[in-house]
Scaffold this active site. Structure first.
Site: not given
Length: 250
Positions: A141, A154
């Protein structure tokens, strides 16, 4: 030409589901895993109706169950002659701040996005080394480029995955296994829909899957999705001074 096979984890929704249909369109056989077997069964039925020549195998898997990861990958190796591309896509985003009594969210994030992903890589590489060919793909990501306020776990889990895959690339190249790491920006999926912050440069999940598959077929080392503007944005994110970045905290 022999039909290629792609295995996709976290294939029941979002990017994983879109990749399943994109690869079916390209004529690949599919090995799909997710926790929700009922959703995989629906995808299997839809793919087989649209692409009759595509073989679809589905297996239930929670990547936090590391023993199950090895068992499932072995089953795919038995069901398909060759595993050409393995896409480590299963992931979660569970925003939380430290000291708020939500440690279990942090733990689940790392168990899914990092240790579960590494277990999948390990199980896959054992198979690909025997084949002496293949490609491992990690869906990371743009959050890996900087610790995101309110979702540090995350960011950290994705950064660790990207770094791990970078570290194994040279070893696997000697075994004729390619390693690709992709960093999607905002793609319209259920995961992004849950965010309560602005989402710039968002693209449809179908467009995202198409670009991801194109880059995988080119066997790139790493890339953002889309390449622009996120390639430039990622450099800007890294360049922002810590004192300035800290002001974005919540």
């Amino acid at each position: 030409m022999e039909t290629k096979t792609v295995v996709i984890t976290g294939a029941s929704s979002g990017i994983g589901k879109a990749l399943a249909f994109e690869y079916a369109k390209r004529g690949y056989h599919l090995g799909l895993t997710a926790r929700r077997l009922n959703l995989l069964e629906e995808i299997k039925q839809q793919v087989e109706q649209q692409y009759s020549s595509v073989k679809v195998e589905i297996l239930e898997l929670d990547v936090m169950d590391e023993r199950a990861v090895f068992a499932v990958m072995s089953q795919f190796a038995e069901r398909f002659r060759t595993l050409d591309v393995i896409i480590i896509n299963a992931g979660v985003s569970l925003p939380c701040n430290p000291g708020t009594g939500k440690y279990e969210k942090i733990q689940k994030t790392f168990q899914t996005n990092l240790t579960g992903a590494i277990a999948t890589i390990e199980a896959s590489v054992e198979i690909l080394k025997r084949q002496k060919s293949g490609q491992i793909v990690g869906i990371s990501s743009v959050a890996a480029f900087r610790g995101l306020p309110g979702n540090a776990a995350y960011s950290a889990s994705k950064a660790a995955l990207s770094t791990y895959m970078e570290g194994i690339r040279n070893h696997l190249r000697k075994h004729h296994i390619d390693v690709t790491v992709l960093h999607p920006g905002f793609i319209h999926t259920p995961l992004v829909e849950k965010l309560d912050t602005p989402v710039p440069f968002m693209i449809s999940v179908e467009k995202g899957a198409r670009q991801i598959a194109d880059l995988i077929e080119k066997r790139v080392y790493n890339s953002t999705i889309p390449v622009m503007p996120w390639s430039a944005v990622s450099k800007l994110m890294r360049a922002i001074p810590d004192k300035v970045w800290a002001r974005f905290g919540r």
